[in-house]
Scaffold this motif. Sequence first.
Motif, PDB file in Angstrom:
ATOM      1  N   SER A 196      -2.702   5.895   5.588  1.00 18.04           N
ATOM      2  CA  SER A 196      -1.828   4.845   5.065  1.00 18.04           C
ATOM      3  C   SER A 196      -2.659   3.682   4.542  1.00 18.04           C
ATOM      4  O   SER A 196      -3.760   3.412   5.028  1.00 18.04           O
TER       5      SER A 196
ATOM      6  N   HIS B 268      -8.409   2.842   4.415  1.00 20.47           N
ATOM      7  CA  HIS B 268      -7.857   3.955   3.633  1.00 20.47           C
ATOM      8  C   HIS B 268      -8.897   4.598   2.719  1.00 20.47           C
ATOM      9  O   HIS B 268      -8.838   5.798   2.433  1.00 20.47           O
TER      10      HIS B 268
ATOM     11  N   GLY C 237       4.955   6.936  -0.635  1.00 21.34           N
ATOM     12  CA  GLY C 237       3.526   7.103  -0.893  1.00 21.34           C
ATOM     13  C   GLY C 237       3.251   8.026  -2.062  1.00 21.34           C
ATOM     14  O   GLY C 237       4.129   8.310  -2.885  1.00 21.34           O
TER      15      GLY C 237
ATOM     16  N   GLY D 113      -0.079   6.889   2.211  1.00 17.21           N
ATOM     17  CA  GLY D 113       1.197   6.319   2.605  1.00 17.21           C
ATOM     18  C   GLY D 113       1.289   4.828   2.381  1.00 17.21           C
ATOM     19  O   GLY D 113       0.316   4.097   2.568  1.00 17.21           O
ATOM     20  N   GLU D 114       2.472   4.369   1.994  1.00 14.26           N
ATOM     21  CA  GLU D 114       2.680   2.942   1.813  1.00 14.26           C
ATOM     22  C   GLU D 114       2.751   2.210   3.150  1.00 14.26           C
ATOM     23  O   GLU D 114       2.532   1.006   3.217  1.00 14.26           O
ATOM     24  N   SER D 115       3.070   2.936   4.217  1.00 13.11           N
ATOM     25  CA  SER D 115       3.098   2.345   5.548  1.00 13.11           C
ATOM     26  C   SER D 115       2.851   3.438   6.575  1.00 13.11           C
ATOM     27  O   SER D 115       2.832   4.626   6.244  1.00 13.11           O
ATOM     28  N   GLY D 116       2.657   3.026   7.814  1.00 13.31           N
ATOM     29  CA  GLY D 116       2.381   3.997   8.874  1.00 13.31           C
ATOM     30  C   GLY D 116       1.321   3.522   9.827  1.00 13.31           C
ATOM     31  O   GLY D 116       1.163   4.070  10.915  1.00 13.31           O
TER      32      GLY D 116
ATOM     33  N   LEU E 238       1.777   7.454  11.592  1.00 14.29           N
ATOM     34  CA  LEU E 238       1.977   8.401  10.501  1.00 14.29           C
ATOM     35  C   LEU E 238       1.869   9.861  10.943  1.00 14.29           C
ATOM     36  O   LEU E 238       2.383  10.759  10.282  1.00 14.29           O
TER      37      LEU E 238
END
Length: 367
Positions: A287, A295, A326, A343-346, A351
């Motif tokens: 993420s 990342h 994502g 991923g845009e978040s996690g 995640l």
Amino acid sequence: MHSSARRLLVRAQYLPLALAAVYALILLVFTVPAVQDEFVFLQRLRLPLAAKYDNPEHYGLAPYKTRNLRIETPDGEVLGLWHILPQSVYIAQDPFPPSMRPRDSFFDKAFGSRPTILYFHGNAATRAASHRVRTYIEMSSRLDVNVIAVDYRGFGDSTGTPSQQGLVIDARTVWDWVQARVERASIKPADQQIMLVGHSLGTGVASALAAELADGGLHPRAIALIAPFTSIPDLLSSLWLFGIIPLLTPLKAIPGAIDYFKTHVVQRFNSSEALSRTTSPMLLLHSFDDPIIPHYHSVNLFQQLNSPNGTQLESSIRDFSYPGWGRVTYAEVADREVVFWEGESGGHNSLGHSEGTMDLMAWIGKL
């Protein structure tokens, strides 16, 4: 000017020098192998406290779906692990829900019914940590696989002291233990029935195991790496202690200083090199908001898998964007699939058990 104010100004002049001295002391301490080991593994944080490993139901697993085991390594350590049944095997019992834990022979037979995931967790805590248990639940239920969750030496109720060599021995011991049971329960090649999944530090363990297996002509069904890193030295060069103290970043002003410090790192876990030796299908999950492992480590791994030895291989790359979730990049390199989810978040720990990433594991592992 008041005398007290002058004294404060004089003292303030020494503040940068004091901070530099503290920083130098931190760097010096980090060159001590024992200190590095404590920081890399954090095995003394045995959370949850006083864990009930023989009662996995206490942590949210279904009644009698999991067996608690202890197996011995070739060098004499004893590892604690859980074997969680695939959902289809578990609910097929009569009566259901079961009134008692099935025999070991029932669990062993399950290895022939569905594929198996060997799950290698990150540093700190144990196999009973809540976010890890959520991952086992999703894997065994949504993916319908056997799940083997092991605590490395020095973690949980396992004996010994962790090291890179030791953790790889532990991983190979678990592989051999599962492989023997898969071979007895299934007519399919054992390595094609076993998938490796690693999270954080566990990605280094899974990568090292994959390389060792490849050297012996074995290639797991698939490999999924959740929040991986290229190597421990590379990770330390971008690390912020407690999220506020840059460990090596200030050394960039001194030519060669970071490279010199990295030569003193004992536990290296060079995933980039290890992964280049296996041909198993691979999934990278990371993420953008990971506060622990940046990342870009996964970005670099993906690029290296597509360009081994700096040479771009002929590949077919497809890119899919999912706003709010994502981006998935799919590459077929030298007849091997490599999938990368950004991923845009996690964060760092969530995640691994989300629905979308589970679906990608099912895809890469053909589950």
